[in-house]
Design an enzyme around this catalytic site. Structure first.
Site, mmCIF file in Angstrom:
data_model
loop_
_atom_site.group_PDB
_atom_site.id
_atom_site.type_symbol
_atom_site.label_atom_id
_atom_site.label_comp_id
_atom_site.label_asym_id
_atom_site.label_seq_id
_atom_site.Cartn_x
_atom_site.Cartn_y
_atom_site.Cartn_z
ATOM 1 N N LYS A 179 0.881 -1.172 0.000
ATOM 2 C CA LYS A 179 0.000 0.000 0.000
ATOM 3 C C LYS A 179 0.914 1.216 0.000
ATOM 4 C CE LYS A 179 -2.037 3.005 2.029
ATOM 5 N NZ LYS A 179 -1.848 4.428 1.669
ATOM 6 N N GLU A 182 -0.615 7.685 -0.177
ATOM 7 C CA GLU A 182 -1.588 8.346 -1.051
ATOM 8 C C GLU A 182 -0.940 9.448 -1.909
ATOM 9 O OE1 GLU A 182 -3.381 12.366 -0.310
ATOM 10 O OE2 GLU A 182 -3.084 11.146 1.490
ATOM 11 N N GLY A 232 6.310 5.235 8.821
ATOM 12 C CA GLY A 232 5.456 6.430 8.822
ATOM 13 C C GLY A 232 5.443 7.064 10.201
ATOM 14 N N SER A 233 4.283 7.592 10.593
ATOM 15 C CA SER A 233 4.191 8.335 11.849
ATOM 16 C C SER A 233 3.984 7.409 13.047
ATOM 17 C CB SER A 233 3.016 9.309 11.759
ATOM 18 O OG SER A 233 1.812 8.587 11.571
ATOM 19 N N GLU A 255 8.907 1.504 11.578
ATOM 20 C CA GLU A 255 9.945 2.534 11.554
ATOM 21 C C GLU A 255 9.230 3.864 11.565
ATOM 22 O OE1 GLU A 255 11.727 5.373 10.801
ATOM 23 O OE2 GLU A 255 12.349 4.759 8.788
ATOM 24 N N LEU A 256 9.374 4.610 12.674
ATOM 25 C CA LEU A 256 8.433 5.699 12.929
ATOM 26 C C LEU A 256 9.053 7.079 13.108
ATOM 27 C CD1 LEU A 256 6.213 3.666 15.407
ATOM 28 C CD2 LEU A 256 5.984 3.860 12.932
ATOM 29 N N CYS A 289 13.396 10.701 7.995
ATOM 30 C CA CYS A 289 13.098 10.184 9.339
ATOM 31 C C CYS A 289 14.247 10.411 10.312
ATOM 32 C CB CYS A 289 12.714 8.711 9.262
ATOM 33 S SG CYS A 289 13.909 7.737 8.351
ATOM 34 N N ASP A 338 1.681 23.247 5.484
ATOM 35 C CA ASP A 338 0.989 23.985 6.550
ATOM 36 C C ASP A 338 1.433 23.505 7.929
ATOM 37 O OD1 ASP A 338 -0.338 25.473 4.690
ATOM 38 O OD2 ASP A 338 -2.164 24.235 4.704
ATOM 39 N N LYS A 339 1.686 22.210 8.022
ATOM 40 C CA LYS A 339 2.130 21.653 9.299
ATOM 41 C C LYS A 339 3.493 22.247 9.684
ATOM 42 C CE LYS A 339 2.988 17.150 11.396
ATOM 43 N NZ LYS A 339 3.057 15.712 11.215
ATOM 44 N N GLU A 386 8.261 15.972 15.807
ATOM 45 C CA GLU A 386 8.870 15.807 14.489
ATOM 46 C C GLU A 386 8.241 16.829 13.531
ATOM 47 O OE1 GLU A 386 8.180 12.017 12.451
ATOM 48 O OE2 GLU A 386 10.288 12.033 11.837
HETATM 49 P P1 NAP Z 1 1.247 8.307 7.993
HETATM 50 O O1 NAP Z 1 -0.144 8.727 8.115
HETATM 51 O O2 NAP Z 1 1.902 7.589 9.105
HETATM 52 O O3 NAP Z 1 1.326 7.464 6.626
HETATM 53 C C1 NAP Z 1 2.183 6.410 6.335
HETATM 54 C C2 NAP Z 1 1.420 5.329 5.580
HETATM 55 O O4 NAP Z 1 0.450 4.704 6.420
HETATM 56 C C3 NAP Z 1 0.643 5.845 4.386
HETATM 57 O O5 NAP Z 1 0.694 4.861 3.372
HETATM 58 C C4 NAP Z 1 -0.747 5.981 4.980
HETATM 59 O O6 NAP Z 1 -1.790 6.038 4.052
HETATM 60 C C5 NAP Z 1 -0.833 4.746 5.816
HETATM 61 N N1 NAP Z 1 -1.878 4.792 6.845
HETATM 62 C C6 NAP Z 1 -2.451 5.881 7.432
HETATM 63 N N2 NAP Z 1 -3.363 5.498 8.341
HETATM 64 C C7 NAP Z 1 -3.381 4.149 8.342
HETATM 65 C C8 NAP Z 1 -4.114 3.167 9.060
HETATM 66 N N3 NAP Z 1 -5.001 3.502 9.987
HETATM 67 N N4 NAP Z 1 -3.878 1.863 8.804
HETATM 68 C C9 NAP Z 1 -2.954 1.492 7.898
HETATM 69 N N5 NAP Z 1 -2.244 2.373 7.176
HETATM 70 C C10 NAP Z 1 -2.431 3.690 7.400
HETATM 71 O O7 NAP Z 1 2.157 9.520 7.652
HETATM 72 P P2 NAP Z 1 1.694 10.914 7.011
HETATM 73 O O8 NAP Z 1 0.354 11.325 7.463
HETATM 74 O O9 NAP Z 1 1.868 10.782 5.564
HETATM 75 O O10 NAP Z 1 2.760 11.889 7.633
HETATM 76 C C11 NAP Z 1 2.556 12.337 8.971
HETATM 77 C C12 NAP Z 1 3.851 12.420 9.723
HETATM 78 O O11 NAP Z 1 4.476 11.142 9.746
HETATM 79 C C13 NAP Z 1 4.899 13.310 9.101
HETATM 80 O O12 NAP Z 1 4.692 14.633 9.459
HETATM 81 C C14 NAP Z 1 6.154 12.753 9.668
HETATM 82 O O13 NAP Z 1 6.367 13.314 10.932
HETATM 83 C C15 NAP Z 1 5.866 11.283 9.823
HETATM 84 N N6 NAP Z 1 6.463 10.467 8.736
HETATM 85 C C16 NAP Z 1 7.534 9.708 9.046
HETATM 86 C C17 NAP Z 1 8.148 8.965 8.057
HETATM 87 C C18 NAP Z 1 9.349 8.129 8.363
HETATM 88 O O14 NAP Z 1 10.203 7.985 7.514
HETATM 89 N N7 NAP Z 1 9.414 7.514 9.524
HETATM 90 C C19 NAP Z 1 7.662 8.985 6.760
HETATM 91 C C20 NAP Z 1 6.518 9.755 6.467
HETATM 92 C C21 NAP Z 1 5.941 10.489 7.485
HETATM 93 P P3 NAP Z 1 -2.205 7.464 3.393
HETATM 94 O O15 NAP Z 1 -1.667 7.318 2.052
HETATM 95 O O16 NAP Z 1 -3.677 7.555 3.422
HETATM 96 O O17 NAP Z 1 -1.573 8.545 4.175
HETATM 97 MG MG MG Z 2 -1.074 10.262 5.250
#
Ligand code: NAP
Ligand code: MG
Length: 486
Positions: A179, A182, A232-233, A255-256, A289, A338-339, A386
């Site tokens: 997956k 988005e 991700g987050s 990895e968060l 990250c 914006d964040k 972050e």
């Molecule tokens: P995120 O929401 O954690 O998204 C990461 C992935 O998880 C995306 O593919 C997302 O889908 C998916 N996802 C979201 N909610 C889910 C759920 N309930 N169940 C399963 N999968 C789910 O990250 P983001 O919103 O894009 O970014 C938010 C913050 O995360 C950033 O500001 C940053 O601080 C952090 N981040 C960290 C990394 C890292 O390398 N560790 C990478 C990206 C972001 P969608 O496509 O719908 O979002």
């Molecule tokens: Mg997202």
């Protein structure tokens, strides 16, 4: 010229298909916010199909399971060849959809191909042990792939993350449903087309583009998914860990991200430390990250360092990521921009000293000025959360003892760095800092050979390194009772 968009559908069982619902979503260019393409919006119904294809491809008599392990490695090496063949196209597509500098995407293409080769080389080195057990039993272990894996990708390094997760899982012999985030679905689709071209059998790799709450949740709740790997987050990481225990007991690696401390001691070489610290936090618009987002500078050099850091940030050229002369491109989308701007406002309000940057650039696209805050205090929001943007937060410290405690005073623990010429200081810091990766007199030295992952809320499990296939394997002990005399 914009790269051609070849794939916008779901990839299930080696076929390109529309979402069952017929729905699509728009994907954008971060450079100007324009719509690049409409991409299939997969949901539970599509995840069900993808998982069922992956499950069939994992059957003990399937082509994939019967494939010799060395042949699996060769197949993945073929994928590496194709990634290299298409590296220019892939880099341009990554830049177009993500805002990554095209230069950086090209540089990563080469590295990604090397990563594939390293991970592929592990396929035929998965082996068990023979074990003495109660004298008369001949015991050995088998290491076997866990099964269908759900791989949930972030948007910050779409190609690199795809390769790191997918090739590791395939090297271990698993089958996968991916997956992508988005914001950045396009390179995942281009890469899966290359896996098909390399000859991966139907059902082994499937991609369901869509949203987290739809496709992502369906994957984490699916009873036939044995493992989830997520980057991700922390917020979503926690949801994933909970979901993983709801229906069955999925193995999980997370990895968060982090709030990584970089320490600059009085004896550091500032000619190296200043640009490296800047590179540590401004690279890829800060959307990294391991970003060095807490920069602790010792009091003896603090003023000089801050002055040089500001000068360095002011000289960074921001612009279209397709232009090879720029240092910084746009944030991935308007929400992230914006964040980041919101964090900058908080920094100002809470009393940090804004020395340069702080504003959006222009009105089209999602550009933020390289920003430097000095006199940041540990309890300010910009020192705790972050930001994921081009914001350098500089804090002052006096002693190493003090700064180790302050560095560890966070729920994160992904990476850390130190600049010093004193070996004892470097090693004491490396030993006591709570982080999965520590860099001395440099930053972000990483590659497929070296384990990567976090302490504390930065997640668990390690990607890369010799043992990276382990989380994709089960260990089976087989004990054979032998007669006492022969
Ligand atoms: P995120 O929401 O954690 O998204 C990461 C992935 O998880 C995306 O593919 C997302 O889908 C998916 N996802 C979201 N909610 C889910 C759920 N309930 N169940 C399963 N999968 C789910 O990250 P983001 O919103 O894009 O970014 C938010 C913050 O995360 C950033 O500001 C940053 O601080 C952090 N981040 C960290 C990394 C890292 O390398 N560790 C990478 C990206 C972001 P969608 O496509 O719908 O979002
Ligand atoms: Mg997202």
């Amino acid at each position: 010229m914009a790269p051609e968009i070849k794939y916008t559908k779901l990839f299930i069982n080696n076929e390109w298909v529309d979402a069952k619902s017929g729905k699509t979503f728009d994907t954008y260019s971060p450079h100007d916010g324009s719509v690049i393409a409409k991409v299939a919006e997969g949901d539970k119904a599509d995840v069900d199909l993808a998982v069922s294809a992956a499950k069939a491809a994992f059957h003990r008599n399937s082509e994939w399971r019967l494939l010799d392990a060395s042949a699996r490695g060769r197949l993945l090496n073929k994928f590496a060849d194709l990634v290299l063949r298409d590296s220019k196209y892939l880099a341009e597509l990554e830049s177009y959809n993500n805002g990554m500098l095209v230069n950086m995407a090209l540089f990563l293409s080469e590295r990604n191909a090397l990563s594939i080769r390293y991970l592929a080389s592990l396929a035929d080195k998965i082996q068990g042990d023979t074990i003495p057990l109660d004298g008369d039993n001949f015991t050995f272990t088998l290491k076997q792939p866990v099964g269908v894996c759900g791989l949930i990708l972030p948007w910050n390094f779409p190609i690199t993350m795809f390769i790191s997760k997918v090739v590791t899982a395939l090297s271990a012999g698993c089958t996968v449903v991916i997956k992508p985030a988005e914001q950045t679905p396009l390179t995942a689709l281009a890469l899966v087309a290359l896996l098909k071209e390399a000859g991966v059998p139907a059902g082994v790799v499937n991609v369901v583009t869509g949203y987290g709450p739809g496709a992502g949740t369906a994957l984490t709740h699916h009873p036939d998914v044995a493992k989830i790997s997520f980057t991700g987050s922390v917020e979503v990481g926690k949801l994933i860990q909970q979901a993983a225990g709801k229906v069955n007991l999925k193995r999980v690696t997370l990895e968060l991200g982090g709030k990584s401390p970089l320490i600059i001691m009085n004896d550091a070489d500032l000619n190296v430390a200043v640009p490296t610290a800047a590179y540590g936090v401004f690279t890829h618009q800060g959307q990294v990250c391991v970003a060095a987002s807490r920069l602790f500078v010792q009091s003896g050099i603090y003023d000089k360092f801050v002055e040089k850091a500001v000068e360095f940030a002011k000289n960074r050229k921001v612009g279209n990521p397709a232009d090879t002369a720029v240092d910084q491109g746009p944030q991935v989308d308007g929400e992230m921009m914006d964040k980041v701007l919101g964090y900058i406002e908080k920094g100002k309000k809470e009393g940090a000293k804004l020395l340069t940057g702080g504003k959006r650039i222009g009105t089209s696209g999602f550009y933020v000025e390289p920003t430097v805050f000095a006199d940041v205090k540990d309890d300010m929001t910009i020192a705790k959360e972050e930001i994921f943007g081009p914001v350098q937060s500089i804090l002052k410290f006096d002693t190493l003892e003090e700064v180790i405690d302050r560095a560890n005073n966070t729920s994160y623990g992904l990476a850390a760095g130190i600049f010093t010429t004193n070996l004892n200081n470097a090693l004491q810091y490396a030993k006591h800092v709570e982080a999965g990766n520590v860099w001395v007199n440099g930053y972000m030295m990483a590659g497929p050979q070296s384990p990567f992952g976090g302490y504390k809320d930065s997640g668990y499990g390690r990607e890369a390194g010799l043992n990276c296939v382990d989380p994709y394997l089960e260990v089976k002990s087989v004990a054979i009772s032998l007669p006492k005399k022969f």
